[in-house]
Scaffold this motif. Sequence first.
Motif, PDB file in Angstrom:
ATOM      1  N   THR A  99       0.826  -1.200   0.000  1.00  0.00           N
ATOM      2  CA  THR A  99       0.000   0.000   0.000  1.00  0.00           C
ATOM      3  C   THR A  99       0.866   1.259   0.000  1.00  0.00           C
ATOM      4  O   THR A  99       2.037   1.235   0.361  1.00  0.00           O
ATOM      5  N   THR A 108      -6.318   2.416   2.135  1.00  0.00           N
ATOM      6  CA  THR A 108      -5.868   1.028   2.000  1.00  0.00           C
ATOM      7  C   THR A 108      -4.861   0.673   3.095  1.00  0.00           C
ATOM      8  O   THR A 108      -4.822  -0.467   3.572  1.00  0.00           O
ATOM      9  N   GLY A 111      -6.839  -0.065   6.189  1.00  0.00           N
ATOM     10  CA  GLY A 111      -7.383  -1.412   6.093  1.00  0.00           C
ATOM     11  C   GLY A 111      -6.326  -2.479   6.305  1.00  0.00           C
ATOM     12  O   GLY A 111      -6.577  -3.507   6.945  1.00  0.00           O
ATOM     13  N   LEU A 207      -2.203  -2.031  -3.883  1.00  0.00           N
ATOM     14  CA  LEU A 207      -3.413  -1.289  -3.519  1.00  0.00           C
ATOM     15  C   LEU A 207      -3.205   0.206  -3.715  1.00  0.00           C
ATOM     16  O   LEU A 207      -2.249   0.790  -3.202  1.00  0.00           O
ATOM     17  N   HIS A 209      -5.530   4.157  -4.831  1.00  0.00           N
ATOM     18  CA  HIS A 209      -6.804   4.870  -4.908  1.00  0.00           C
ATOM     19  C   HIS A 209      -6.852   5.640  -6.222  1.00  0.00           C
ATOM     20  O   HIS A 209      -5.819   6.076  -6.738  1.00  0.00           O
ATOM     21  N   MET A 289      -8.974   1.643  -5.206  1.00  0.00           N
ATOM     22  CA  MET A 289     -10.145   2.012  -4.434  1.00  0.00           C
ATOM     23  C   MET A 289     -10.669   3.379  -4.873  1.00  0.00           C
ATOM     24  O   MET A 289      -9.933   4.198  -5.424  1.00  0.00           O
ATOM     25  N   THR A 314     -10.996  -3.010   1.809  1.00  0.00           N
ATOM     26  CA  THR A 314      -9.605  -3.462   1.876  1.00  0.00           C
ATOM     27  C   THR A 314      -9.465  -4.686   2.762  1.00  0.00           C
ATOM     28  O   THR A 314      -8.807  -5.665   2.397  1.00  0.00           O
ATOM     29  N   THR A 317     -10.834  -7.770   1.114  1.00  0.00           N
ATOM     30  CA  THR A 317      -9.953  -8.187   0.019  1.00  0.00           C
ATOM     31  C   THR A 317      -8.771  -8.987   0.541  1.00  0.00           C
ATOM     32  O   THR A 317      -8.448 -10.075   0.036  1.00  0.00           O
TER      33      THR A 317
END
Length: 354
Positions: A99, A108, A111, A207, A209, A289, A314, A317
Amino acid sequence: MTLKKKVLSVSLSSLMALGAMTAVSLPAGAVGNGPSAGNGSVQTSILHTYDSFVDYLKTQDAKQEALNLEVIGQTVKGRDIYMAKYVSNPENPTVLFLTQQHGNEQLTTEGALEFIKHLGTGKTSGVLENVNILVIPMLNADGAMGDVDFSLEDYHADGDRHLTRYNANKVDLNREHDKATSDMEPEVRALHENVFAKYDIDYMIDLHHQGTLSETEGELVSGSILYPTNANVKPEVLERSKKLGAVVYNTLEETGWGHIGKYNGGSGANIGRNGAAVRYDISTLLFEMRGMSDHYIESYALGQKSNGYLIKQTILTLDETVKAIADGSIETADTSFWDTLPQQTSRQNEEADE
């Protein structure tokens, strides 16, 4: 067995904020209901700072016998880059969750921290005997703290700091992955030399955004996914990547509030999901995301009322991915959904921001 070190204090305000966000009710149709910038508050004060993030990891390290923390390198400004490791058997398949290559994409990370906590509470019971898990929850700590050598005065978020896509040198870390390691920014060099080259990694979810206005079939997406698209990726690596995507897609589409599209991403080997697949034969999945924690483009930043479902997205997942790898069900995942998964578009022609 080595005794764990004394539990360190952790920022109670950060944990309370995270708990509040992950506990929110998530009704069907929640996607798109959270405010964008201009319709609600875009806050950074509720997010972990680097110091509270480190305290959180060290607290979990002290509590969890299976967890080991490794410092894989330092950022431009000298911050340690941490990796949480759960390695029980070198023969097990290994998955890496990465992330915050981009510092303004922090939900993320929130998460991923909660996922690490899950691994110590039995919520993912049994997986640690059958899969090795690596988590790098904040690659770009300087960008996450706004500790950079350029102005962030045009960024939109309120709070005690701004978060930026770039590292301190104003370099996009997710465009470094085709270089010789000696020429990479220090954060990416640490990832390649001390993680990709050191561990036998089978799968990676990168991950990120994106903006707030991406949609398919007239509905705003909660996220979008994409396998490696470089022509030099081996067919078997690509097929495993598509299976990884199937696990994520089937997990989130069944929630009633998750809505997943196909990301419109580039094929360059300089991009993380492509570079890792080409250089190391790692099966990779990009997960973008909805909405960013801060940005100089107003429509890219998402108000805090949407934080809850994105953090939960997150966690789900990561939880379901490790379960599928551990029990072997990923091997029979049906990849045919990729043939009909709609490619997302934007309501205001936002550029792809991988």
